[in-house]
Motif scaffolding. Structure first.
Motif, short mmCIF file in Angstrom:
data_model
loop_
_atom_site.label_atom_id
_atom_site.label_comp_id
_atom_site.label_asym_id
_atom_site.label_seq_id
_atom_site.Cartn_x
_atom_site.Cartn_y
_atom_site.Cartn_z
N VAL A 102 0.86 -1.19 0.00
CA VAL A 102 0.00 0.00 0.00
C VAL A 102 0.89 1.24 0.00
O VAL A 102 1.80 1.37 0.83
N LEU A 103 0.62 2.15 -0.94
CA LEU A 103 1.39 3.40 -1.05
C LEU A 103 0.45 4.58 -1.00
O LEU A 103 -0.63 4.56 -1.60
N LYS A 104 0.86 5.63 -0.29
CA LYS A 104 0.13 6.89 -0.33
C LYS A 104 0.65 7.70 -1.51
O LYS A 104 1.86 7.81 -1.73
N SER A 105 -0.26 8.31 -2.26
CA SER A 105 0.12 8.89 -3.56
C SER A 105 0.99 10.13 -3.44
O SER A 105 1.60 10.54 -4.43
N GLY A 106 1.09 10.74 -2.27
CA GLY A 106 1.89 11.96 -2.15
C GLY A 106 3.37 11.75 -1.94
O GLY A 106 4.14 12.71 -1.98
N ILE A 107 3.80 10.51 -1.76
CA ILE A 107 5.21 10.29 -1.45
C ILE A 107 6.06 10.21 -2.71
O ILE A 107 5.59 9.78 -3.77
N VAL A 108 7.29 10.65 -2.58
CA VAL A 108 8.29 10.49 -3.63
C VAL A 108 9.51 9.86 -2.96
O VAL A 108 10.06 10.40 -2.00
N THR A 109 9.93 8.72 -3.46
CA THR A 109 11.06 8.03 -2.86
C THR A 109 11.74 7.14 -3.90
O THR A 109 11.11 6.71 -4.87
N ASN A 110 13.02 6.90 -3.69
CA ASN A 110 13.73 5.93 -4.52
C ASN A 110 13.99 4.64 -3.74
O ASN A 110 14.93 3.90 -4.02
N LEU A 111 13.14 4.40 -2.76
CA LEU A 111 13.19 3.19 -1.95
C LEU A 111 13.31 1.94 -2.82
O LEU A 111 12.62 1.81 -3.83
N ILE A 112 14.18 1.03 -2.42
CA ILE A 112 14.26 -0.27 -3.09
C ILE A 112 13.26 -1.20 -2.40
O ILE A 112 13.52 -1.72 -1.30
N LEU A 113 12.10 -1.36 -3.00
CA LEU A 113 11.03 -2.13 -2.38
C LEU A 113 11.42 -3.59 -2.12
O LEU A 113 10.89 -4.22 -1.21
#
Length: 346
Positions: A102-113
């Motif tokens: 689940v992701l909130k649409s306001g985030i910006v990240t280069n997280l390695i899921l």
């Protein structure tokens, strides 16, 4: 594994940019905001994505369609009633046999899921939540975490965390992985938040909730025009790794114009002589007349900037018209189709 992106908000704090453009598709370095989240999911092979939407849903659907152009399978659920973030999760028609990112649409990240998924699988947790201690204008709950990265309590804000627990506390970062059985913990036809109600339910049941610290990665939450502009500046400064940026697309540009190496110019732009563009993002089809100076700014598509105008630290939304010899000062935010007459000072 499947994914749900919570994209139903109206983005009121981002106005006037979101009056005619839903926040999930507001352009970030000339790509829809949701593109960056979809790209993260694609990298870990998660291609089944549900978008929970509400505000101007057709505009989101028009841009992404069924996702086939991106190699994804995108479906849409329009929220008829506001049942909160966990309610949106409950009512999204997800496969009850698969875990859900689940992701909130306001985030910006280069997280390695892949790292988050690995931890979730290894710990066999009911929920794995990403946390951060990065500064943010966005208000989000804080969680207490023990030395083994287990979440032990949730609080409204940092000040409500017991002082002895603050060194290990962190803010929720808007990224979750939920085991299939979590879906049944959300009641029907009831407003239920993911951050407070669902996580509190899991903790009260002694279900395992584990935290993943993403502070080694870039992370921000776009909630206001200032955070939106800052995210652009971070991209241009190279702080957001692992996303390709095409800086200069095909355009009609005069020889005597100067564009620095950081700036991003989209296709079909016309840039006349003696223009200076520094640390800025210019959208598709923008027309910039002679002698214009643009610095630290974002200009959306099909805008027109007339001769000898100056724009500093500002955001100009779609189809903005700036007359001759206009000065737009730092911090200005102009909505779609704004028109500034000649010699205006903003």
């Amino acid at each position: 594994m499947q994914a749900l992106i919570l994209a139903g908000g109206r983005g009121t704090d981002l106005r006037p940019l979101t009056v005619y453009t839903p926040k999930p598709v507001v352009p970030l370095v000339n790509r829809p905001l949701l593109y960056y989240q979809i790209e993260l999911l694609k990298r870990v092979g998660v291609t089944d994505v549900t978008l929970s939407i509400n505000y101007q849903p057709d505009k989101i659907n028009t841009i992404f369609g069924d996702g086939s152009d991106l190699g994804m399978n995108i479906r849409y659920v329009t929220e008829a009633n506001d049942f909160g973030s966990a309610g949106a999760y409950k009512n999204a028609g997800l496969d009850p046999e698969r875990p859900t990112i689940v992701l909130k649409s306001g985030i910006v990240t280069n997280l390695i899921l892949a790292k988050v998924i690995k931890k979730h699988t290894r710990t066999n947790a009911a929920a794995t939540i990403c946390t951060t201690n990065k500064p943010s204008e966005h208000t989000s709950p804080f969680v207490e975490i023990d030395s083994g990265s287990n979440v032990i309590a949730i609080h409204e804000n940092a000040q409500s965390v017991p002082e002895t627990s603050r060194p290990l506390s962190a803010m929720l970062a808007g990224v979750y992985i939920l085991a299939p059985e979590v879906l049944s913990r959300v009641p029907d036809e009831c407003r239920f938040s993911l951050e407070y109600d669902l996580l509190s339910t899991l903790l009260n049941e002694k279900s395992a909730v584990t935290a993943f610290d993403l502070d080694e990665f870039y992370w921000t939450y776009i909630s206001t025009p200032s955070t939106y502009l800052k995210a652009h500046q971070d991209f241009l400064a190279g702080k957001v790794k692992n996303f390709e940026i095409e800086r200069l697309k095909m355009m009609d540009i005069a020889v005597t114009t100067f564009i620095d190496e950081k700036s991003v110019i989209d296709k079909d732009c016309v840039i006349k002589p003696n223009v200076i563009i520094l640390n800025s993002v210019i959208g598709e089809g923008v027309h910039i007349e002679a002698g214009v100076s643009i610095k630290d700014s974002v200009i959306w598509s099909h805008s027109r900037i007339s001769d000898n105008s100056e724009i500093r630290g500002s955001i100009l939304a779609r189809s903005t018209y700036v007359g001759k010899d206009v000065s737009v000062s730092e911090g200005s935010v102009l909505g779609d189709k704004t028109s500034l007459p000649d010699h205006t000072r903003v």
